[in-house]
Design an enzyme around this catalytic site. Structure first.
Site, PDB file in Angstrom:
ATOM      1  N   CYS A 180       0.710  -1.216  -0.018  1.00  0.00           N
ATOM      2  CA  CYS A 180      -0.026  -0.132   0.096  1.00  0.00           C
ATOM      3  C   CYS A 180       0.810   1.141   0.003  1.00  0.00           C
ATOM      4  CB  CYS A 180      -0.889  -0.047   1.175  1.00  0.00           C
ATOM      5  SG  CYS A 180       0.108  -0.027   2.904  1.00  0.00           S
ATOM      6  N   GLU A 227      -7.131  -6.239  -0.272  1.00  0.00           N
ATOM      7  CA  GLU A 227      -7.083  -5.335   0.572  1.00  0.00           C
ATOM      8  C   GLU A 227      -6.021  -4.260   0.286  1.00  0.00           C
ATOM      9  OE1 GLU A 227      -5.511  -3.796   4.837  1.00  0.00           O
ATOM     10  OE2 GLU A 227      -4.474  -4.991   3.242  1.00  0.00           O
ATOM     11  N   ARG A 270      -8.993   1.839  12.277  1.00  0.00           N
ATOM     12  CA  ARG A 270      -8.117   1.445  10.919  1.00  0.00           C
ATOM     13  C   ARG A 270      -8.997   0.950   9.726  1.00  0.00           C
ATOM     14  NH1 ARG A 270      -2.965  -0.705  11.273  1.00  0.00           N
ATOM     15  NH2 ARG A 270      -2.078  -1.740   9.440  1.00  0.00           N
ATOM     16  N   ARG A 272      -9.693   0.514   5.844  1.00  0.00           N
ATOM     17  CA  ARG A 272      -9.098  -0.045   4.820  1.00  0.00           C
ATOM     18  C   ARG A 272      -9.986  -0.358   3.457  1.00  0.00           C
ATOM     19  NH1 ARG A 272      -5.206   1.426   7.080  1.00  0.00           N
ATOM     20  NH2 ARG A 272      -3.122   0.414   7.337  1.00  0.00           N
TER      21      ARG A 272
END
Length: 431
Positions: A180, A227, A270, A272
């Site tokens: 990422c 993800e 968090r 995502r």
């Protein structure tokens, strides 16, 4: 496994072809271990393996070393007693038989684990009855943690054709938390300051998505599960995600995506983006998939993951604590929000990052008046990511463990989506 990977082969002559890669160079010990542990996990599962001949040759080769010879070959575990494939024994790969998270005994589907890290996707998919038939991770420390928990050394660089050739021809689901850094807010800011490209223009990482797309195209799994960071949606005014979505749709997969927050399962904010796709040739876009509704999940608190007694080494030094306070003051004076974060035991933490090992500034635990705050321990970090209590995170240094947790997925969040994916994959519309 670590001791094995420190050894050198007795010879790399052309007679020992199994010790050489496709270019005739010595096959790194970690890759040898990947071949052998994958083979020992899967050789009796009915999954065709392109590297069976090499694995058997490697097993015979290392079995011939006096230091590793198994004195009681009849003690091989059930299913590994083939007389043509010598049992390597626990002296090299003990975790193959003692790992805390083995494959399910009666799997209902197969999957591959790309950019595997420490296996968050693997835990999620195994909990739904999945059998992992291939794993890949380039970082040697993550591979060590992965091995300790699953008894399998992941293959290395997935951009190499030699690594891709190890993937079984057929499997049901592709899982990938592809890197990422080219898309994350922090990563983009850092690279711009260094005058480097981001996203798909980053030739070292941004294009790794296309290796995922290439594998999907070659193998056509029933479904995939990807993800990445939330910022993937907005990077380059949305053009990065548009290219990703169009690429997957051109491969004839229907796409479902949603930004989800791990705080539904762990005391950590968090967010995502999760992307799930299904083969249109098989499901015709009629798969009954829905992301889970997390609105009714109970609120979690930091105190749930904290240890009562912690080694003093995790307490910040006076020098570091003073520096963090001064830095925060300077940033606040400029109108910026950057600075350390003291976590409320009754609340949730900021997002744990891979840089946590540097100073722990984003998540500090207060210890009362007169005592400096402390970092989380690696074990507390693994809990913060939703890993089970018996997950082995201390097989590497604290620095590497922090990096691994910061780069990981929130396991129960991935598990909740995996449950819906498997239901849709095995439900109506599956031809």
């Amino acid at each position: 496994m670590v001791e094995f990977c420190k050894r050198k082969a007795k010879s790399s002559s052309t007679d020992n072809w199994f010790l050489l890669d496709e270019h005739g160079s010595p096959l790194p010990p970690m890759e040898q271990a990947a071949v052998m542990t994958h083979y020992l996990q899967l050789s009796h599962s009915g999954v065709p393996l392109s590297y069976s001949r090499r694995a058997e040759a490697l097993l015979r080769y290392w079995q011939g070393s006096p230091a590793d010879r198994q004195p009681t070959p009849d003690a091989a575990p059930e299913g590994l007693s083939d007389p043509d494939v010598p049992y390597l024994g626990p002296r090299l790969f003990a975790e193959l038989y003692t790992a805390p998270f083995p494959m399910p005994e009666h799997p209902t589907f197969t999957f591959i684990d790309l950019f595997a890290g420490i296996g968050g996707f693997r835990l999620a998919m195994q909990s739904q009855g999945g059998k992992c038939v291939f794993s890949s991770e380039w970082n040697e420390y993550s591979r060590k943690t992965y091995y300790c928990n699953y008894g399998e050394v992941p293959f290395g660089d997935i951009t190499l054709e030699s690594t891709k050739s190890m993937i079984p021809r057929e499997f049901d689901v592709l899982c990938a938390g592809f890197p990422c850094q080219p898309f994350s807010i922090a990563g983009v800011s850092k690279k711009k300051s260094l005058g480097r490209e981001t996203g798909f223009k980053d030739k070292t990482q941004g294009t790794l998505f296309f290796d995922v797309a290439d594998i999907i195209s070659r193998h056509r799994p029933k479904a995939f599960f990807l993800e990445n960071v939330k910022n993937l949606c907005s990077h380059d005014k949305g053009n990065t995600f548009r290219v990703i979505r169009e690429t997957l749709e051109e491969l004839e997969y229907s796409i479902h995506f949603e930004v989800m927050d791990g705080q539904a399962f762990v005391p950590q904010h968090r967010e995502r983006i999760l992307i799930v796709g299904f083969d249109r040739r098989r499901y015709h876009g009629a798969e009954q998939f829905r992301f889970p509704d997390l609105s009714s999940h109970p609120r979690h608190r930091m105190k749930e993951i904290l240890d009562e007694q912690v080694d003093p080494k995790y307490t910040l030094s006076d020098k570091l604590w003073g520096y963090l306070q001064d830095y925060a003051s300077r940033q606040q004076a400029k109108g910026n929000g950057f600075g350390f974060g003291l976590a409320d035991p009754e609340g949730i933490a900021r997002t744990l990052s891979a840089r946590y090992y540097k100073d722990g500034s984003e998540i500090l635990i207060p210890q009362g008046e007169g005592t400096n705050p402390r970092r989380l321990t690696p074990k507390e970090c693994s809990r913060l990511m939703g890993y089970p209590e018996n997950f082995i995170i201390n097989a590497v240094s604290d620095v590497q463990a922090y990096r691994q947790c910061g780069n990981s997925v929130v396991v129960p969040l991935i598990t909740s989506v995996a449950e819906q994916l498997v239901k849709a994959m095995e439900g109506p519309g599956n031809d």
